[in-house]
Design a protein around this motif. Structure first.
Motif, PDB file in Angstrom:
ATOM      1  N   HIS A 138       0.824  -1.203   0.000  1.00  0.00           N
ATOM      2  CA  HIS A 138       0.000   0.000   0.000  1.00  0.00           C
ATOM      3  C   HIS A 138       0.860   1.256   0.000  1.00  0.00           C
ATOM      4  CE1 HIS A 138      -3.128  -2.874   1.319  1.00  0.00           C
ATOM      5  NE2 HIS A 138      -3.865  -2.105   0.579  1.00  0.00           N
TER       6      HIS A 138
ATOM      7  N   LEU B 202       7.020   1.877   6.168  1.00  0.00           N
ATOM      8  CA  LEU B 202       5.794   2.220   5.444  1.00  0.00           C
ATOM      9  C   LEU B 202       4.913   1.000   5.224  1.00  0.00           C
ATOM     10  CD1 LEU B 202       4.032   4.087   3.792  1.00  0.00           C
ATOM     11  CD2 LEU B 202       5.485   3.642   1.842  1.00  0.00           C
TER      12      LEU B 202
ATOM     13  N   PHE C 180      -0.866   6.854   4.849  1.00  0.00           N
ATOM     14  CA  PHE C 180       0.347   6.047   4.683  1.00  0.00           C
ATOM     15  C   PHE C 180       1.565   6.898   4.353  1.00  0.00           C
ATOM     16  CE2 PHE C 180      -2.868   2.728   4.131  1.00  0.00           C
ATOM     17  CZ  PHE C 180      -2.456   1.944   5.189  1.00  0.00           C
TER      18      PHE C 180
ATOM     19  N   GLU D 136      -2.009  -1.103  10.735  1.00  0.00           N
ATOM     20  CA  GLU D 136      -3.292  -0.414  10.543  1.00  0.00           C
ATOM     21  C   GLU D 136      -4.420  -1.416  10.447  1.00  0.00           C
ATOM     22  OE1 GLU D 136      -6.576   1.266   8.190  1.00  0.00           O
ATOM     23  OE2 GLU D 136      -5.212  -0.321   7.570  1.00  0.00           O
TER      24      GLU D 136
ATOM     25  N   PRO E 259       4.502   5.911  14.240  1.00  0.00           N
ATOM     26  CA  PRO E 259       5.488   5.870  13.178  1.00  0.00           C
ATOM     27  C   PRO E 259       6.668   4.971  13.538  1.00  0.00           C
ATOM     28  CG  PRO E 259       5.559   7.960  14.340  1.00  0.00           C
ATOM     29  CD  PRO E 259       4.364   7.240  14.839  1.00  0.00           C
ATOM     30  N   ILE E 260       7.124   4.260  12.549  1.00  0.00           N
ATOM     31  CA  ILE E 260       8.246   3.354  12.781  1.00  0.00           C
ATOM     32  C   ILE E 260       9.390   3.807  11.891  1.00  0.00           C
ATOM     33  CG2 ILE E 260       8.997   0.963  12.532  1.00  0.00           C
ATOM     34  CD1 ILE E 260       5.880   0.388  12.792  1.00  0.00           C
ATOM     35  N   SER E 261      10.504   4.064  12.478  1.00  0.00           N
ATOM     36  CA  SER E 261      11.602   4.584  11.667  1.00  0.00           C
ATOM     37  C   SER E 261      12.792   3.641  11.729  1.00  0.00           C
ATOM     38  CB  SER E 261      12.008   5.969  12.181  1.00  0.00           C
ATOM     39  OG  SER E 261      12.385   5.875  13.527  1.00  0.00           O
ATOM     40  N   ASN E 262      13.637   3.756  10.719  1.00  0.00           N
ATOM     41  CA  ASN E 262      14.890   3.009  10.678  1.00  0.00           C
ATOM     42  C   ASN E 262      14.696   1.516  10.946  1.00  0.00           C
ATOM     43  OD1 ASN E 262      16.170   5.463  10.247  1.00  0.00           O
ATOM     44  ND2 ASN E 262      16.266   5.844  12.446  1.00  0.00           N
TER      45      ASN E 262
ATOM     46  N   PRO F 294       1.987   4.881  -1.445  1.00  0.00           N
ATOM     47  CA  PRO F 294       1.446   5.977  -2.252  1.00  0.00           C
ATOM     48  C   PRO F 294       2.384   6.306  -3.407  1.00  0.00           C
ATOM     49  CG  PRO F 294       2.333   6.812  -0.180  1.00  0.00           C
ATOM     50  CD  PRO F 294       2.505   5.317  -0.151  1.00  0.00           C
ATOM     51  N   ASP F 295       1.897   7.133  -4.318  1.00  0.00           N
ATOM     52  CA  ASP F 295       2.741   7.565  -5.444  1.00  0.00           C
ATOM     53  C   ASP F 295       3.868   8.458  -4.943  1.00  0.00           C
ATOM     54  OD1 ASP F 295       1.426   6.446  -7.791  1.00  0.00           O
ATOM     55  OD2 ASP F 295      -0.256   7.722  -7.232  1.00  0.00           O
ATOM     56  N   GLY F 296       4.965   8.447  -5.680  1.00  0.00           N
ATOM     57  CA  GLY F 296       6.058   9.368  -5.382  1.00  0.00           C
ATOM     58  C   GLY F 296       7.027   8.877  -4.333  1.00  0.00           C
ATOM     59  N   VAL F 297       6.807   7.683  -3.796  1.00  0.00           N
ATOM     60  CA  VAL F 297       7.659   7.174  -2.725  1.00  0.00           C
ATOM     61  C   VAL F 297       8.683   6.180  -3.266  1.00  0.00           C
ATOM     62  CG1 VAL F 297       7.641   5.746  -0.642  1.00  0.00           C
ATOM     63  CG2 VAL F 297       5.967   7.572  -0.909  1.00  0.00           C
TER      64      VAL F 297
ATOM     65  N   ALA G   9       3.548  -0.320   8.502  1.00  0.00           N
ATOM     66  CA  ALA G   9       2.426   0.440   9.045  1.00  0.00           C
ATOM     67  C   ALA G   9       1.110  -0.075   8.504  1.00  0.00           C
ATOM     68  CB  ALA G   9       2.589   1.905   8.685  1.00  0.00           C
ATOM     69  N   GLU G  10       1.138  -0.549   7.261  1.00  0.00           N
ATOM     70  CA  GLU G  10      -0.087  -1.081   6.652  1.00  0.00           C
ATOM     71  C   GLU G  10      -0.588  -2.290   7.426  1.00  0.00           C
ATOM     72  OE1 GLU G  10      -2.192  -3.855   4.095  1.00  0.00           O
ATOM     73  OE2 GLU G  10      -0.058  -4.027   4.490  1.00  0.00           O
TER      74      GLU G  10
ATOM     75  N   SER H 207       8.588   8.617   9.534  1.00  0.00           N
ATOM     76  CA  SER H 207       9.661   7.652   9.790  1.00  0.00           C
ATOM     77  C   SER H 207      11.012   8.154   9.290  1.00  0.00           C
ATOM     78  CB  SER H 207       9.331   6.299   9.146  1.00  0.00           C
ATOM     79  OG  SER H 207       9.445   6.415   7.754  1.00  0.00           O
TER      80      SER H 207
ATOM     81  N   VAL I  90      -1.672   3.652  15.848  1.00  0.00           N
ATOM     82  CA  VAL I  90      -0.535   3.480  14.940  1.00  0.00           C
ATOM     83  C   VAL I  90       0.546   4.498  15.251  1.00  0.00           C
ATOM     84  CG1 VAL I  90       0.182   3.612  12.530  1.00  0.00           C
ATOM     85  CG2 VAL I  90      -1.980   2.558  13.136  1.00  0.00           C
TER      86      VAL I  90
ATOM     87  N   ASN J  68      11.624   2.349   2.745  1.00  0.00           N
ATOM     88  CA  ASN J  68      11.641   2.216   4.185  1.00  0.00           C
ATOM     89  C   ASN J  68      10.588   1.183   4.590  1.00  0.00           C
ATOM     90  OD1 ASN J  68      11.302   2.461   6.944  1.00  0.00           O
ATOM     91  ND2 ASN J  68      11.741   4.660   6.908  1.00  0.00           N
TER      92      ASN J  68
END
Lengths: 235, 233
Positions: free
Chosen positions: A5, A165, B76, A172, A182-185, A7-10, A168-169, B83, A180, A162
């Protein structure tokens, strides 16, 4: 169950373009493998199964915000090539509705389409050896989804998205949105560790539902499930 | 997902965007997606989003409801953006703007253009069989969702659904979808017969003609061109 899932541009251009090219090649093979007259006859069924998949993907199940894909079922009913085409159609529709970016339709089709192709191949193998069609469908779905989830992880790793992202789906789907975080690194091994419990729940739900559907269909209209041997039909 | 609501917006509202041809609106979307791909600057992306929201307003669409369809992309992209630790505010902002702008452009297309008109354009780019199947998908969706909806209502009314009983729900949902599969099979057989009786020879007639292009097409083309021009400049 293994949609990306995004999005565009990622996602980097190279990877989504590659996804589209590979999908286009597979679609071209799919059209060439199915006789045009046969394909024309099956267009209504293809469209209707794609509509069923769209519906399955829009209905959350109970308190777990998880939706079905029904891609294994599509593979079993339509066969591998038409099943793959149905997955492409469904993904394109979903993209128009903002459910995943339009640029990742190719990658999504590859991941989810693998479930349809494997669904057909594995079910036709297992049903020769497993007495119950429902059990054969459940085993098929488990294996197909495990492989498609692996493919999804592979895509994430290759494209260097990453993983947070995609992760997270999963979260969710299984927790209220406000929980939810944010999850980083997140590294790929850690990503796999975290998605594993969610994947198990998702695979279990999809497998049970697919098995129940197959059991019901075999009881009522067995001819829908491909060319079943006569002996098995009488049983 | 509310395809019937989107369908209603596309068919029953009148505006400059609704009167423009599907071709010009698809070109607008391509220009916006191109902007999303090439731009790494939040200013042109924000400009594009504002211009698209203004276009939704001009199109007499319910802005809040239409924008809610982009909530998925927003949600999303926001997680992805958050992140990205340590890169400042610009990077995350660009990610969110890219995702939402692309989603809004697609939603603007489908809320102002009936699906068959979009398919008519796609028929010129994609294999005919694929577009025919998409058209059948679109038509069947409303038939099957109506029937499954009524069966789900019956299931709830007769105690077949309980939010706390996932196993029971799964069993009953499986039967309902199984029934849906059988109905879909029968529907496809009837549809196949109907299509061949009506002379179907591998291509459903979809009405796209160059005459559908009019002065109204300038508007979406202008919107798309301005968005891309601002990004390039």
């Amino acid at each position: 169950m293994s949609h990306i899932h995004l999005p565009d541009g990622v996602i980097p251009v190279f990877w989504w373009v590659a996804g589209y090219i590979i999908t286009a090649v597979i679609l071209a093979i799919a059209f060439s493998r199915t006789k045009s007259s046969e394909t024309r006859k099956k267009i209504p069924l293809l469209g209707i199964v794609a509509a069923l998949m769209l519906i399955g993907q829009s209905v959350p199940l109970g308190f777990i915000p998880f939706h079905l894909n029904l891609s294994v079922l599509a593979g079993i009913v339509l066969g591998p090539w038409l099943g793959f085409i149905a997955v492409f159609i469904t993904n394109l529709f979903l993209a128009f509705l903002g459910h995943g970016g339009i640029t990742v339709v190719g990658l999504n089709t590859l991941v989810v389409g693998s479930e349809a192709v494997l669904g057909y191949l594995l079910f036709n193998t297992f049903r020769r050896y497993i007495p119950s069609f429902a059990v054969a469908a459940a085993v098929t779905t488990v294996i197909a989804l495990l492989l498609s989830v692996s493919l999804m992880v592979g895509v994430v790793a290759l494209s260097k998205i990453n993983p947070g992202l995609v992760l997270a789906e999963r979260i969710e789907r299984t927790t209220p949105k406000k929980e939810v975080k944010p999850i980083s690194n997140v590294s790929i091994p850690r990503f796999v560790e975290i998605i594993a419990p969610f994947a198990v729940i998702g695979i279990a739900i999809e497998s049970v539902v697919t098995a129940l559907i197959i059991r019901f269909v075999v009881e009522v209209r067995p001819e829908i499930i491909g060319s079943l041997p006569r002996r098995r039909l009488r049983e | 997902m509310d395809i019937s609501f989107i369908d209603n917006l596309a068919y029953n509202i009148d505006s400059v965007m609704h009167r423009a041809s599907a071709l010009s609106k698809i070109i607008m979307v391509i220009l916006v997606i191109t902007t999303v791909i090439i731009s790494a600057n939040p200013v042109p992306l924000a400009f594009a989003l504002i211009l698209l929201i203004l276009t939704i307003l001009v199109s007499n669409l319910p802005v809040a409801r239409v924008l809610s369809f982009a909530g998925y992309a927003f949600f999303f992209s926001l997680i992805f953006a958050l992140s990205q630790v340590g890169g400042g505010i610009i990077g995350p902002l660009v990610i969110v703007l890219k995702a939402v702008t692309a989603a809004v452009s697609l939603i603007l297309l489908i809320t102002t253009t009936p699906y068959p008109q979009v398919f008519a354009i796609l028929q010129r780019m994609l294999p005919v069989v694929l577009v025919d199947a998409m058209l059948v998908t679109y038509r069947s969706f409303f038939i099957i969702i109506g029937q499954i909806d009524s069966r789900l209502s019956v299931m709830r009314m007769r105690g077949g659904y309980s939010p706390l009983s996932i196993v029971k729900n799964l069993g009953n949902t499986g039967r309902i979808i199984g029934h849906g599969v059988i109905h879909a099979w029968e529907l496809s057989e009837a549809m196949q017969d109907a299509m061949f009786v009506r002379g179907y020879k591998g291509k459903l007639p979809l009405a796209f003609s160059w005459s559908s292009i009019s002065g109204y097409d300038i508007f979406p083309l202008l919107v798309g061109s301005v968005i891309l021009a601002v990004a390039v400049i």
